[in-house]
Design a protein around this motif. Structure first.
Motif, PDB file in Angstrom:
ATOM      1  N   GLU A   1       0.830  -1.211   0.000  1.00 14.74           N
ATOM      2  CA  GLU A   1       0.000   0.000   0.000  1.00 14.74           C
ATOM      3  C   GLU A   1       0.865   1.262   0.000  1.00 14.74           C
ATOM      4  O   GLU A   1       0.594   2.217  -0.741  1.00 14.74           O
ATOM      5  CB  GLU A   1      -0.920  -0.004   1.223  1.00 14.74           C
ATOM      6  CG  GLU A   1      -1.857   1.194   1.284  1.00 14.74           C
ATOM      7  CD  GLU A   1      -2.790   1.143   2.471  1.00 14.74           C
ATOM      8  OE1 GLU A   1      -3.477   2.155   2.728  1.00 14.74           O
ATOM      9  OE2 GLU A   1      -2.836   0.099   3.165  1.00 14.74           O
ATOM     10  N   THR A   2       1.928   1.260   0.801  1.00  9.98           N
ATOM     11  CA  THR A   2       2.820   2.420   0.869  1.00  9.98           C
ATOM     12  C   THR A   2       3.489   2.683  -0.481  1.00  9.98           C
ATOM     13  O   THR A   2       3.536   3.824  -0.960  1.00  9.98           O
ATOM     14  CB  THR A   2       3.892   2.189   1.943  1.00  9.98           C
ATOM     15  OG1 THR A   2       3.257   2.110   3.221  1.00  9.98           O
ATOM     16  CG2 THR A   2       4.909   3.324   1.959  1.00  9.98           C
ATOM     17  N   VAL A   3       4.006   1.641  -1.103  1.00 15.60           N
ATOM     18  CA  VAL A   3       4.722   1.806  -2.372  1.00 15.60           C
ATOM     19  C   VAL A   3       3.746   2.174  -3.489  1.00 15.60           C
ATOM     20  O   VAL A   3       4.086   2.975  -4.372  1.00 15.60           O
ATOM     21  CB  VAL A   3       5.526   0.541  -2.711  1.00 15.60           C
ATOM     22  CG1 VAL A   3       6.163   0.653  -4.091  1.00 15.60           C
ATOM     23  CG2 VAL A   3       6.594   0.296  -1.643  1.00 15.60           C
ATOM     24  N   ALA A   4       2.550   1.623  -3.465  1.00 13.54           N
ATOM     25  CA  ALA A   4       1.552   1.983  -4.481  1.00 13.54           C
ATOM     26  C   ALA A   4       1.230   3.473  -4.416  1.00 13.54           C
ATOM     27  O   ALA A   4       1.107   4.141  -5.456  1.00 13.54           O
ATOM     28  CB  ALA A   4       0.287   1.156  -4.284  1.00 13.54           C
ATOM     29  N   GLU A   5       1.103   4.013  -3.224  1.00 16.36           N
ATOM     30  CA  GLU A   5       0.854   5.453  -3.075  1.00 16.36           C
ATOM     31  C   GLU A   5       2.039   6.262  -3.593  1.00 16.36           C
ATOM     32  O   GLU A   5       1.865   7.298  -4.253  1.00 16.36           O
ATOM     33  CB  GLU A   5       0.592   5.785  -1.605  1.00 16.36           C
ATOM     34  CG  GLU A   5      -0.738   5.242  -1.082  1.00 16.36           C
ATOM     35  CD  GLU A   5      -0.947   5.536   0.395  1.00 16.36           C
ATOM     36  OE1 GLU A   5      -0.037   6.156   1.012  1.00 16.36           O
ATOM     37  OE2 GLU A   5      -1.985   5.136   0.933  1.00 16.36           O
ATOM     38  N   GLU A   6       3.241   5.793  -3.326  1.00 16.75           N
ATOM     39  CA  GLU A   6       4.445   6.501  -3.767  1.00 16.75           C
ATOM     40  C   GLU A   6       4.570   6.490  -5.290  1.00 16.75           C
ATOM     41  O   GLU A   6       4.912   7.515  -5.903  1.00 16.75           O
ATOM     42  CB  GLU A   6       5.676   5.844  -3.144  1.00 16.75           C
ATOM     43  CG  GLU A   6       7.008   6.430  -3.609  1.00 16.75           C
ATOM     44  CD  GLU A   6       8.194   5.636  -3.111  1.00 16.75           C
ATOM     45  OE1 GLU A   6       9.303   5.834  -3.657  1.00 16.75           O
ATOM     46  OE2 GLU A   6       8.030   4.797  -2.195  1.00 16.75           O
ATOM     47  N   PHE A   7       4.285   5.355  -5.915  1.00 15.35           N
ATOM     48  CA  PHE A   7       4.479   5.214  -7.361  1.00 15.35           C
ATOM     49  C   PHE A   7       3.273   5.680  -8.161  1.00 15.35           C
ATOM     50  O   PHE A   7       3.388   5.953  -9.360  1.00 15.35           O
ATOM     51  CB  PHE A   7       4.817   3.762  -7.709  1.00 15.35           C
ATOM     52  CG  PHE A   7       6.273   3.408  -7.538  1.00 15.35           C
ATOM     53  CD1 PHE A   7       7.078   3.159  -8.631  1.00 15.35           C
ATOM     54  CD2 PHE A   7       6.844   3.334  -6.272  1.00 15.35           C
ATOM     55  CE1 PHE A   7       8.419   2.832  -8.483  1.00 15.35           C
ATOM     56  CE2 PHE A   7       8.180   3.008  -6.110  1.00 15.35           C
ATOM     57  CZ  PHE A   7       8.982   2.769  -7.213  1.00 15.35           C
ATOM     58  N   GLY A   8       2.115   5.703  -7.547  1.00 18.22           N
ATOM     59  CA  GLY A   8       0.932   6.206  -8.228  1.00 18.22           C
ATOM     60  C   GLY A   8       0.252   5.224  -9.151  1.00 18.22           C
ATOM     61  O   GLY A   8      -0.467   5.622 -10.078  1.00 18.22           O
ATOM     62  N   PHE A   9       0.457   3.931  -8.938  1.00 16.51           N
ATOM     63  CA  PHE A   9      -0.300   2.927  -9.692  1.00 16.51           C
ATOM     64  C   PHE A   9      -0.573   1.724  -8.792  1.00 16.51           C
ATOM     65  O   PHE A   9       0.018   1.568  -7.724  1.00 16.51           O
ATOM     66  CB  PHE A   9       0.413   2.500 -10.978  1.00 16.51           C
ATOM     67  CG  PHE A   9       1.839   2.025 -10.817  1.00 16.51           C
ATOM     68  CD1 PHE A   9       2.141   0.776 -10.292  1.00 16.51           C
ATOM     69  CD2 PHE A   9       2.896   2.831 -11.235  1.00 16.51           C
ATOM     70  CE1 PHE A   9       3.445   0.340 -10.166  1.00 16.51           C
ATOM     71  CE2 PHE A   9       4.205   2.412 -11.121  1.00 16.51           C
ATOM     72  CZ  PHE A   9       4.484   1.154 -10.587  1.00 16.51           C
ATOM     73  N   GLU A  10      -1.513   0.890  -9.240  1.00 20.72           N
ATOM     74  CA  GLU A  10      -1.971  -0.222  -8.420  1.00 20.72           C
ATOM     75  C   GLU A  10      -0.903  -1.301  -8.274  1.00 20.72           C
ATOM     76  O   GLU A  10      -0.317  -1.769  -9.247  1.00 20.72           O
ATOM     77  CB  GLU A  10      -3.231  -0.846  -9.032  1.00 20.72           C
ATOM     78  CG  GLU A  10      -3.814  -1.973  -8.187  1.00 20.72           C
ATOM     79  CD  GLU A  10      -5.023  -2.643  -8.822  1.00 20.72           C
ATOM     80  OE1 GLU A  10      -5.694  -3.421  -8.118  1.00 20.72           O
ATOM     81  OE2 GLU A  10      -5.272  -2.399 -10.024  1.00 20.72           O
ATOM     82  N   ILE A  11      -0.650  -1.685  -7.029  1.00 17.75           N
ATOM     83  CA  ILE A  11       0.211  -2.821  -6.720  1.00 17.75           C
ATOM     84  C   ILE A  11      -0.571  -3.735  -5.776  1.00 17.75           C
ATOM     85  O   ILE A  11      -1.097  -3.277  -4.762  1.00 17.75           O
ATOM     86  CB  ILE A  11       1.531  -2.393  -6.045  1.00 17.75           C
ATOM     87  CG1 ILE A  11       2.266  -1.351  -6.891  1.00 17.75           C
ATOM     88  CG2 ILE A  11       2.421  -3.609  -5.806  1.00 17.75           C
ATOM     89  CD1 ILE A  11       3.499  -0.775  -6.208  1.00 17.75           C
ATOM     90  N   ARG A  12      -0.690  -4.963  -6.145  1.00 11.53           N
ATOM     91  CA  ARG A  12      -1.306  -5.953  -5.277  1.00 11.53           C
ATOM     92  C   ARG A  12      -0.224  -6.951  -4.857  1.00 11.53           C
ATOM     93  O   ARG A  12       0.960  -6.720  -5.082  1.00 11.53           O
ATOM     94  CB  ARG A  12      -2.466  -6.642  -6.012  1.00 11.53           C
ATOM     95  CG  ARG A  12      -3.606  -5.681  -6.335  1.00 11.53           C
ATOM     96  CD  ARG A  12      -4.524  -6.196  -7.424  1.00 11.53           C
ATOM     97  NE  ARG A  12      -5.276  -7.369  -7.020  1.00 11.53           N
ATOM     98  CZ  ARG A  12      -6.034  -8.089  -7.848  1.00 11.53           C
ATOM     99  NH1 ARG A  12      -6.113  -7.750  -9.144  1.00 11.53           N
ATOM    100  NH2 ARG A  12      -6.708  -9.142  -7.418  1.00 11.53           N
ATOM    101  N   PHE A  13      -0.603  -8.013  -4.223  1.00  8.20           N
ATOM    102  CA  PHE A  13       0.397  -9.046  -3.961  1.00  8.20           C
ATOM    103  C   PHE A  13      -0.221 -10.424  -4.110  1.00  8.20           C
ATOM    104  O   PHE A  13      -1.439 -10.576  -4.269  1.00  8.20           O
ATOM    105  CB  PHE A  13       1.105  -8.854  -2.621  1.00  8.20           C
ATOM    106  CG  PHE A  13       0.310  -9.155  -1.379  1.00  8.20           C
ATOM    107  CD1 PHE A  13       0.428 -10.376  -0.733  1.00  8.20           C
ATOM    108  CD2 PHE A  13      -0.529  -8.201  -0.820  1.00  8.20           C
ATOM    109  CE1 PHE A  13      -0.274 -10.653   0.432  1.00  8.20           C
ATOM    110  CE2 PHE A  13      -1.230  -8.454   0.343  1.00  8.20           C
ATOM    111  CZ  PHE A  13      -1.108  -9.693   0.967  1.00  8.20           C
TER     112      PHE A  13
END
Length: 403
Positions: A217-229
């Motif tokens: 969630e933290t990295v998705a906010e930083e990069f500005g695109f969806e990251i799931r796992f």
């Protein structure tokens, strides 16, 4: 196209410090290709047979090399691979070893590209199919067979499904890996690394879920695109046939409980990917789980299918899983691996090209993923043998996008 003039075989080290097979293929016109076989720690019962490297090399020199040198054209990959199969004479490469076979197969493909002056992905794409680039799945927390005293679940994988480019996805996975480290450090939890470079802290699965979820969630906010796992549960390693149950650190679950557990995880964490959630012989359980969650996640068979078209065909008939993991060394040749990809695609299954826990700097799977238009590739997040593939994907992306 030019004939194979020489095949050289040697032993080198893989990423775990174990010996593996490397092959050089030289052509009559001076073309050169080099490739090395990876090796798995969590291996399926039905995989092609990996021999001791000394034995594999000796047998390949006796049975395969004479059939290749001066006899086979490197530009015909299927002929190269048919020749390897005929030289072996078994259905699982137990004579010359899948490690020798796959090293020679990949080296021959590279020799062909050297002669043609084309990238490997383009050569394989011309021989097979595809022109799209995969999303990399990055191993960020690991346990199971890849790390002692860590999580029971084997892999927690970052899945940057919203990344606009391969490069962005690669960097995002590395950032999730670092974010997990920082959060562990903030809690005073020491962590070494497992076989694939993932953090291997002494924590239970529940804490790992919370940790990875927050990091993503933290990295998705930083990069500005969806990251799931996602997960590689290595169900065959968890399954105790005597107890007929899946054995975690302090918990056991029967097949029905395991299916319910995985389905709940998919719902709770919006998992993008679940690999080998059940035992390698449980087609029925895979089918039931796929029916429950297959509309919102990939249920991927690794040990279930072992890149084998016959086992995959059985799974397709039973609607077991909706994705297949593809590992060339698991079946023995590039052609056999591509046959599995093509059968999967024809039947609506998603192919996922994959590394192994014991890897080398060889980058063939990055080209194979591009050549076959595989939507995903598993190749870790950090570590020289892992970043070799990731960096190669970035180069391929630049190459295909440059006019």
């Amino acid at each position: 196209m030019t004939l194979v003039s020489e095949v050289r075989l040697r032993q080198i080290l893989d990423s775990r410090g174990n010996r593996t097979v490397e092959a050089d293929v030289i052509t009559e016109s001076g073309g050169f290709g080099r490739a090395a076989a990876p090796s798995g720690a969590s291996t399926g019962e039905y995989e092609a047979i990996e021999l001791d490297p000394t034995e594999a090399i000796a047998s390949a020199r006796e049975h395969a090399v004479p059939r290749l040198e001066g006899q086979v054209y490197v530009g015909d990959q299927r002929d190269v691979d048919r020749t390897l199969g005929a030289a072996d004479g078994t259905d699982d490469f137990s004579e010359i070893g899948a490690n020798s076979a796959v090293a020679i197969s990949m080296a021959a493909a590279k020799a062909a590209t050297d002669v043609l002056g084309t990238p490997l992905y383009q050569h394989l794409g011309g021989a097979f199919r595809g022109d799209e680039l995969p999303t990399p799945l990055g191993n960020v927390v690991g346990g199971g067979e890849h790390a002692a005293d860590a999580t029971a679940i084997q892999e927690f994988l970052a899945a940057p499904v919203g990344a606009p480019s391969v490069q962005d996805a690669v960097f995002a996975n590395a950032a999730v890996h670092q974010e997990v480290h920082d959060r562990l450090d903030g809690r005073g939890i020491a962590a070494g690394k497992g076989d694939e470079g993932a953090w291997a802290p002494s924590i239970d699965d529940d804490e790992a879920f919370e940790l990875v979820d927050a990091a993503v969630e933290t990295v998705a906010e930083e990069f500005g695109f969806e990251i799931r796992f996602g997960l590689d549960m290595a169900g065959a390693e968890l399954y105790d046939a005597d107890e007929e149950a899946y054995v975690y650190r302090e918990t056991t679950r029967d097949a029905d409980e395991q299916i319910a557990y995985v389905a709940d995880l998919v719902d709770e964490y919006d998992l993008a990917y679940v690999e080998d959630p059940l035992d390698e012989n449980d087609y029925e359980g895979f089918a039931e789980l796929t029916d429950r969650v297959g509309d919102r996640t990939l249920v991927c068979g690794d040990d279930l299918f072992v890149t084998n078209v016959e086992r995959l065909r059985t799974g397709i008939e039973q609607e077991a899983a909706n994705a297949v993991l593809v590992k060339p060394n698991q079946i023995g040749t590039l052609s056999d691996a591509v046959d599995a990809v093509e059968l999967a695609v024809e039947n609506g299954y998603r192919p996922v090209i994959s590394h192994r826990s014991g890897e080398t700097e060889d980058t063939t799977i990055a080209h194979l993923a591009a050549a076959t238009a595989a939507p995903y590739i598993k190749t870790g997040a950090v570590g020289g043998e892992r970043t070799a593939k990731l960096n190669e994907l970035i180069r391929i992306e630049q190459n295909v996008s440059t006019p």
